[in-house]
Enzyme design. Sequence first.
Site, short mmCIF file in Angstrom:
data_model
loop_
_atom_site.label_atom_id
_atom_site.label_comp_id
_atom_site.label_asym_id
_atom_site.label_seq_id
_atom_site.Cartn_x
_atom_site.Cartn_y
_atom_site.Cartn_z
N GLU A 118 0.91 -0.78 0.19
CA GLU A 118 0.41 0.37 -0.57
C GLU A 118 1.04 1.24 -0.22
O GLU A 118 0.14 2.54 0.37
CB GLU A 118 -0.85 -0.22 1.09
CG GLU A 118 -1.73 -0.75 0.78
CD GLU A 118 -2.38 -1.40 -0.23
OE1 GLU A 118 -2.72 -0.09 -1.10
OE2 GLU A 118 -2.27 -2.61 -0.91
N ARG A 156 17.56 7.74 -22.77
CA ARG A 156 17.58 7.70 -24.16
C ARG A 156 17.86 9.29 -24.65
O ARG A 156 18.66 9.95 -25.66
CB ARG A 156 16.65 7.54 -24.72
CG ARG A 156 15.18 8.63 -24.57
CD ARG A 156 13.20 7.89 -24.86
NE ARG A 156 13.52 8.06 -26.61
CZ ARG A 156 13.78 9.65 -27.17
NH1 ARG A 156 13.16 10.27 -26.47
NH2 ARG A 156 13.29 9.85 -28.76
N ASP A 171 11.13 14.72 -31.26
CA ASP A 171 9.79 13.85 -30.73
C ASP A 171 8.82 14.11 -30.03
O ASP A 171 8.77 16.14 -30.10
CB ASP A 171 10.53 13.61 -29.09
CG ASP A 171 11.32 12.41 -28.60
OD1 ASP A 171 11.85 11.52 -30.21
OD2 ASP A 171 11.96 11.63 -28.38
C1 9D3 Z 1 -5.87 2.94 -4.55
C2 9D3 Z 1 -5.45 2.73 -3.40
N1 9D3 Z 1 -3.55 2.33 -3.15
C3 9D3 Z 1 -4.14 0.29 -3.03
C4 9D3 Z 1 -5.06 0.35 -3.26
C5 9D3 Z 1 -2.94 3.24 -3.23
C6 9D3 Z 1 -2.11 2.47 -4.07
C7 9D3 Z 1 -0.73 2.11 -3.14
C8 9D3 Z 1 0.32 1.89 -4.84
C9 9D3 Z 1 -1.78 2.56 -5.45
C10 9D3 Z 1 -1.15 2.40 -6.10
C11 9D3 Z 1 0.09 1.67 -5.31
C12 9D3 Z 1 1.47 0.62 -6.31
N2 9D3 Z 1 1.63 2.38 -7.62
C13 9D3 Z 1 3.15 2.72 -7.10
O1 9D3 Z 1 3.66 2.39 -6.73
C14 9D3 Z 1 3.34 4.01 -8.05
C15 9D3 Z 1 2.63 4.25 -9.50
C16 9D3 Z 1 0.99 4.09 -9.47
O2 9D3 Z 1 0.26 3.15 -9.19
N3 9D3 Z 1 0.51 4.93 -10.60
C17 9D3 Z 1 1.71 5.68 -11.12
N4 9D3 Z 1 2.90 6.17 -10.89
C18 9D3 Z 1 3.10 5.03 -9.33
S1 9D3 Z 1 4.48 5.76 -9.10
C19 9D3 Z 1 4.81 4.32 -8.33
#
Ligand code: 9D3
Length: 255
Positions: A118, A156, A171
């Site tokens: 989480e 890149r 780009d």
């Molecule tokens: C929606 C509530 N959450 C989880 C049930 C919070 C949550 C915690 C950890 C949602 C995603 C995550 C894991 N994601 C990342 O670590 C993450 C991420 C992403 O999910 N979306 C866009 N950029 C990133 S950078 C790290």
Amino acid sequence: MALRIDILTLFPEALGPTLDTSIPGRASDGGAVSYHLHNIRDWTRDKHRTVDDRPFGGEPGMVMMCQPLHDAVMAVEGLDDRPTCRILMSPQGERLSQRRVEDLATRPRLLLIAGHYEGVDERVIEELQPMELSIGDYVLSGGEIPALVLVDAVVRLLPGVLGHKDSAGADSFAAAGPEGRRLLEGPHYTRPRQWHGRTVPDVLVSGDHEAVRQWRMRMMLDRTRQRRPDLLEADAQPLPRTPLTATTDEPTDEP
Ligand code: 9D3
């Protein structure tokens, strides 16, 4: 000196093959960058190698503990003399942009932290003061893929990585329109000139380079207006640079 990228993750084995492939692979083969993968679990101290625990307050899920991550960052930073820019991949972070990517490509050393579960105990975030970066508003299961996205976008841009000098500059998002704003690219065509009753625009085969240049700018502007009007709005905000960087960061021009 090559850019050094350290990545702290619970799944180093999942990242290696991607970093060895395509442009990121070529960048490291060519010596523009070096990748160093580290398993946060290697800094645990209990026999079960525990990296996460249940959250105080009773929400569901698990939280990444302070100690293994903090020890990992300290140890990995000690592997090289150069200061790191600490970056936590986080859904709560600043949305990654080409401007931020360009900024990061100028730095000597990046330390990426890919969380899972989480989230990460807030106290270790306060202690490490990482820059926090998100790759967009959708839910992924961890920070590993975002870390790979960031690496691909940064390496890149390093000198000598792309074939010819102009490839990065042409780009979408790099092309500058009026007042330096970034525009989408226009359409591209190749042979044959006729296909399924569709023809290549005459101007492109006219040999009039100035006309081609004007047409192209027109198409870029039209397309940007239609598809991404947000890109044309008053300045895409300037980069808040120093406040978000780690305290161990390299000196900057600013006081
Ligand atoms: C929606 C509530 N959450 C989880 C049930 C919070 C949550 C915690 C950890 C949602 C995603 C995550 C894991 N994601 C990342 O670590 C993450 C991420 C992403 O999910 N979306 C866009 N950029 C990133 S950078 C790290």
